[in-house]
Design an enzyme around this catalytic site. Structure first.
Site, PDB file in Angstrom:
ATOM      1  N   ALA A   1       0.805  -1.221   0.000  1.00  0.00           N
ATOM      2  CA  ALA A   1       0.000   0.000   0.000  1.00  0.00           C
ATOM      3  C   ALA A   1       0.833   1.264   0.000  1.00  0.00           C
ATOM      4  CB  ALA A   1      -0.922   0.016   1.229  1.00  0.00           C
ATOM      5  N   CYS A   2       2.130   1.161   0.267  1.00  0.00           N
ATOM      6  CA  CYS A   2       2.928   2.360   0.503  1.00  0.00           C
ATOM      7  C   CYS A   2       4.143   2.393  -0.398  1.00  0.00           C
ATOM      8  CB  CYS A   2       3.363   2.408   1.960  1.00  0.00           C
ATOM      9  SG  CYS A   2       4.424   3.800   2.350  1.00  0.00           S
ATOM     10  N   GLY A   3       4.409   3.542  -0.994  1.00  0.00           N
ATOM     11  CA  GLY A   3       5.567   3.698  -1.858  1.00  0.00           C
ATOM     12  C   GLY A   3       6.730   4.388  -1.214  1.00  0.00           C
TER      13      GLY A   3
ATOM     14  N   CYS B   1       7.533   3.853   2.344  1.00  0.00           N
ATOM     15  CA  CYS B   1       7.907   3.205   3.600  1.00  0.00           C
ATOM     16  C   CYS B   1       9.397   2.905   3.600  1.00  0.00           C
ATOM     17  CB  CYS B   1       7.139   1.894   3.775  1.00  0.00           C
ATOM     18  SG  CYS B   1       5.354   2.092   3.840  1.00  0.00           S
TER      19      CYS B   1
END
Length: 277
Positions: A126-128, A130
Site C-alpha cells: 500500500a505504501c511507496g 515506507c
C-alpha cells in the site's frame, strides 16, 4: 528428475461461500497474489546487496525492480542497467527463488543506496515511501527533466481511464489490483501494468520502458486509484508531463506537482476530470 519450483502467477484459486439474499453458493474464485519481492543491487566492484523489499503481485518482476531504481534516483533513463535476473543463491528456499531479483548496473548508482536504502528497507503493497529514514528523505524528489512535449487535451484525458480499464486483465479476474499506464498525448497506450500495490504498478510501467530501451518520459501517466504523494514523486522521477488519477489527489501531491510543473488531474472519468495544477 528434479522438480523445479513454479514461478508464482498473478492469481491463485480459492474456494469461497457466496452469501446472498437467495442463499448460499459455493464455488471457486480467484484472488490477486501478494508475495514479497526482494530487490538486490550490484555494480562493478560491489557485490549484490539488498536495497528494498516490497509486497507485490508476481509478474513483470524485472520491470518492477528497474522502475523502482529509476524512481528512487539510483539510475536515470536507459543504458544504466546491465542485467536483471532472479537470484540463485544456494541459501534460498525453492519458494524464495522467484521472490529475489538482482539488478546489476554497468557503473555505480547515481546516489549512495546505503543512505536511504539500507538492508532494513521494506514496504507494504500500500505504501511507496515506507522505509525512509526521515520525513526529509521521504520528501526528497529525484526529478527528471521537465516534459516539454505535447500534453493530452482534456477530452483525451477524460477517455484515458476507460482505455486503461480495457487492459486490466488481472482486475477482471480478481477485482483486487491497481493499474497504471503510460500514454501519448493523443491517448495511445504504450504500456499498462497491474499490481496489488499502486506504486508497484507505476514502477512496472517505467521499468518496462527502461528494459525495452525506451525513455520512461511520456505525455501522460494514468493510475486507477488516488494520486498520493508517492505517485506524483514517481511520475516526476520518470519525467512524464501529466498524471491523471481516477481518484482524488492529496494536499501534498498537489503541492509537489504544482511546484515541479507536473499537470495533475483527479476524479478522471468519461464525464469529467478536475485539474489541480
Amino acid at each position: 528428475m528434479i522438480d523445479r519450483p513454479r514461478r508464482p502467477g498473478p492469481t491463485v484459486r480459492a474456494k469461497v461461500r457466496e452469501l446472498t439474499e437467495a442463499g448460499e453458493r459455493r464455488h471457486d474464485d480467484r484472488l490477486a497474489t501478494e508475495e514479497p519481492l526482494e530487490i538486490r543491487l550490484a555494480w562493478p566492484g560491489s557485490p549484490a546487496r539488498r536495497v528494498w523489499v516490497t509486497m507485490r503481485t508476481p509478474g513483470h518482476d524485472f520491470e518492477l525492480a528497474a522502475g523502482w531504481l529509476v524512481h528512487e534516483g539510483l539510475v536515470r533513463g536507459t543504458g544504466h542497467v546491465a542485467s536483471v535476473a532472479y537470484c540463485t543463491d544456494t541459501d534460498l528456499s525453492p519458494e524464495q527463488e522467484f521472490n529475489v531479483v538482482t539488478v546489476t548496473l554497468d557503473a555505480p548508482p547515481l546516489s549512495d543506496p546505503g543512505h536511504r536504502h539500507d538492508t532494513l528497507g521494506s514496504g507494504s503493497s500500500a505504501c511507496g515511501v515506507c522505509g525512509k529514514d526521515s520525513v526529509a528523505s521521504a520528501l526528497t524528489v529525484s526529478a527528471a527533466a521537465r516534459w516539454t512535449g505535447d500534453l493530452p487535451e482534456p477530452d483525451v484525458v477524460r477517455g484515458l481511464p476507460d482505455v486503461l480499464r480495457e487492459q486490466q486483465r488481472v482486475f477482471d479476474r480478481t477485482g483486487g489490483v491497481h493499474a497504471a499506464g503510460l500514454f501519448t498525448a493523443s491517448g495511445e497506450p504504450l504500456v499498462v501494468r497491474e499490481d496489488v500495490g499502486r506504486h508497484n504498478a507505476v514502477d512496472k510501467v517505467t521499468g518496462a520502458r527502461v528494459l525495452a530501451g525506451d525513455p520512461p518520459a511520456e505525455a501522460a501517466m494514468v493510475v486507477s486509484g488516488r494520486a498520493g504523494f508517492e505517485l506524483v514523486q514517481k511520475a516526476l522521477a520518470a519525467g512524464v508531463g501529466a498524471l491523471a488519477a481516477v481518484g482524488a489527489p492529496t494536499s501534498l501531491s498537489a503541492k509537489l506537482a504544482g511546484e515541479a510543473g507536473l499537470v495533475l488531474y483527479g476524479f478522471t472519468s468519461a464525464r469529467r476530470c478536475v485539474r489541480y495544477t
